[in-house]
Motif scaffolding. Sequence first.
Motif, PDB file in Angstrom:
ATOM      1  N   ASP A  60     -10.104   8.140   1.689  1.00  0.00           N
ATOM      2  CA  ASP A  60     -10.210   6.684   1.412  1.00  0.00           C
ATOM      3  C   ASP A  60     -11.406   6.355   0.610  1.00  0.00           C
ATOM      4  O   ASP A  60     -11.191   5.289  -0.010  1.00  0.00           O
ATOM      5  N   LEU A 103       0.703  -1.124  -0.071  1.00  0.00           N
ATOM      6  CA  LEU A 103      -0.052   0.219  -0.071  1.00  0.00           C
ATOM      7  C   LEU A 103       0.961   1.303   0.010  1.00  0.00           C
ATOM      8  O   LEU A 103       0.524   2.292  -0.825  1.00  0.00           O
ATOM      9  N   GLU A 104       1.935   1.164   0.769  1.00  0.00           N
ATOM     10  CA  GLU A 104       2.787   2.198   0.496  1.00  0.00           C
ATOM     11  C   GLU A 104       3.417   2.610  -0.644  1.00  0.00           C
ATOM     12  O   GLU A 104       3.850   4.144  -0.860  1.00  0.00           O
ATOM     13  N   VAL A 139      -7.213   7.372  -9.846  1.00  0.00           N
ATOM     14  CA  VAL A 139      -7.366   7.266  -7.940  1.00  0.00           C
ATOM     15  C   VAL A 139      -8.326   6.335  -7.625  1.00  0.00           C
ATOM     16  O   VAL A 139      -9.537   6.497  -8.044  1.00  0.00           O
ATOM     17  N   ARG A 163      -5.990   6.584  -3.285  1.00  0.00           N
ATOM     18  CA  ARG A 163      -4.575   6.385  -3.671  1.00  0.00           C
ATOM     19  C   ARG A 163      -4.473   6.340  -5.293  1.00  0.00           C
ATOM     20  O   ARG A 163      -5.296   5.764  -6.017  1.00  0.00           O
ATOM     21  N   GLN A 203       1.929   2.992  -3.179  1.00  0.00           N
ATOM     22  CA  GLN A 203       0.762   3.996  -3.769  1.00  0.00           C
ATOM     23  C   GLN A 203       0.580   5.193  -3.015  1.00  0.00           C
ATOM     24  O   GLN A 203      -0.069   4.961  -2.004  1.00  0.00           O
ATOM     25  N   ALA A 204       0.872   6.322  -3.662  1.00  0.00           N
ATOM     26  CA  ALA A 204       0.839   7.650  -2.898  1.00  0.00           C
ATOM     27  C   ALA A 204      -0.657   7.829  -2.339  1.00  0.00           C
ATOM     28  O   ALA A 204      -1.572   7.559  -3.385  1.00  0.00           O
ATOM     29  N   VAL A 205      -0.980   8.298  -1.152  1.00  0.00           N
ATOM     30  CA  VAL A 205      -2.156   8.555  -0.686  1.00  0.00           C
ATOM     31  C   VAL A 205      -2.605   9.958  -0.805  1.00  0.00           C
ATOM     32  O   VAL A 205      -1.657  10.829  -0.607  1.00  0.00           O
ATOM     33  N   ARG A 259      -3.615   4.733  -8.316  1.00  0.00           N
ATOM     34  CA  ARG A 259      -3.431   3.375  -8.667  1.00  0.00           C
ATOM     35  C   ARG A 259      -2.559   3.057 -10.058  1.00  0.00           C
ATOM     36  O   ARG A 259      -2.034   2.177 -10.557  1.00  0.00           O
TER      37      ARG A 259
END
Length: 659
Positions: free
Chosen positions: A253, A244-245, A276, A280, A247-249, A282
Amino acid sequence: MGGPASFRPKPGSIPDSPGVYRFKDGDGRVVYVGKAKNLRQRLNSYFADFAGLHQRTQTMLTTAAAVDWTVVGTEVEALQLEYSWIKEYDPRFNVKYRDDKSYPYLAVTMGEEFPRVQVLRGAKRKGTRYFGPYSHAWAIRETVDLLLRVFPIRSCSTGVFRRAEQIGRPCLLGYIDKCSAPCVGRVTPAEHRALAEDFCEFMAGNTARFIRRLEREMRQAAVEQEYERAARLRDDVQALQRALEKQAVVLGDTTDCDVVALAEDPLEAAVQVFYVRGGRIRGQRGWVVDKVGEVTPAELVEQFLLQMYGDAAAEALPREVLVPVLPPDAEAVSQLLCEHRGARVEIRVPRRGDKRSLMETVERNAAESLKQHKLKRASDLTTRSKALQEVADALGLDQAPLRIECYDVSHIQGTDVVASMVVFEDGLARKSEYRRFSVRSTEGDVASIHEVIARRFKRYLQERSETGELDADPGAEPGEGTEGIEGIEGIEGIEGIRPTGIDPETGKPRRFAYPPNLVVVDGGPAQAAAARRALDELGIDDVAVCGLAKRLEEVWLPGEDLPVILARSSEALYLLQRVRDEAHRFAITYHRAKRSKSVTESALDEVPGLGPARRQALIKHFGSVKRLREATAAQIREVPGIGPATAETIVSALKGQHP
């Protein structure tokens, strides 16, 4: 063909309802497809004033030999039919988006008995779920490597899978627990498919429940003192978190959107999309389009949305599409996407907040994509050679213009007038040869072009005469035509730069006085004629001249009543446009610097007792007038040459001015 008038529909024969129309050439091929809310108004606009149409639209009409139309009930139906016809006929005058590169996708072959995860490019296959696209294949493989710890589904090829079945022994991934080894029956087809579905659900953005489940199992294993199992589950949780890290948040959510941005010039446009999902990023993807016809940014967006989502699976459509500008028929496009997705799809322009910040990031990526696309074309030797030869053929030159000089004038309402000269040799920018001019004329762009060309070539003739290559002009004063000429940034004036022949001090060729094969001026027939007149007055008849007008990208030759129209896809037009744009950029940069200096000097001119040396010392010390205004008298006294009385005078004078 008799032109547009020969196939203009009879008055009153065109209905005033929504519909889609097709222009066809003499062989019956469809050359353009369009839609309209009102067919009568739209089609009449093509034939009412031919001379007032855009040049590209005129080209389409002169290519066409017939027009027909189909009436539909609503604007949404018109959009659907237009998209279908564009796909079917591939008309040459419609906008066509093409990938600026081949993007990799993460694919799961759910149509197979034992689904396989792999990286794929190119056309999508039926029965396969796709995630992405991603910028780099290695980024996908790193993510997959982490996820296979938790979702050990098959990733081997068909050949490897069948060989493992035959020998009854799994591959290495089966031994290190990154594959559940369905090839040797460790799991049933149903159990393996369940793993593949969980993998797809995690990639689709539903990540929290898997992490919560593993954490719950980890705690239970610790309570039951199964510490090795608990440690393995802990590592699984960390693997998911690391995936998960990667892929930038960027957003909340629950955010599910595609962010679309444009960067364009008169010939081409680049489109970038960030996908997005679950807040995130994708993946991302880019396209480049040739602007064959006259098209606005809003129309580009509309055509892009139709082409991008027209064949996409329903689940690939997001809840929200963020665009730089709304399409002309935003409601109809939104309704069409809603019908395709089976749920609401909102199209809107972000104005503030995180979504606006993300849009700016995507816009920067689009601009970089267009820049890289243009540089890729410019760096190719074959392409450059073709462009130079096409320029020579179009302008009737005896040989390809290996040295091109382009001139542009920049000012604001006639103040701080400057000009630029940029040089392209063999189709590439020669920045060391760039020059800048402070223009004395205040009679407009035409007079400025005449002055700059005259000064540049007077210097050329003078330097040739000094080396004995040419008899001196008896009417020219020593140094005439050289005032106000500056080199590239960082070079003050042209003192010491004498590039004719060989420099006795350095032994290097003096390049500045080499005459160009072609002079290009930014402008139309008036500017081209002024440049030609300046050369004629100096007796120079071996340098070709042309003007490139921005609005229609027309090439004007001196003394000609009609422009030279280069094909939109020609390398010649692309080269001339790049030369013109570089001259414009260089002129604008110099103009801004000069204007900024003028504003600074005018602010300090009003301070009594300050000469040029003191003004320069103050600006050098503080950096700007704004910071000088904020300074105290004690701080100003720290500048060499500024005493207490002068410092107080400066403070009083600047405080009384508007910032």
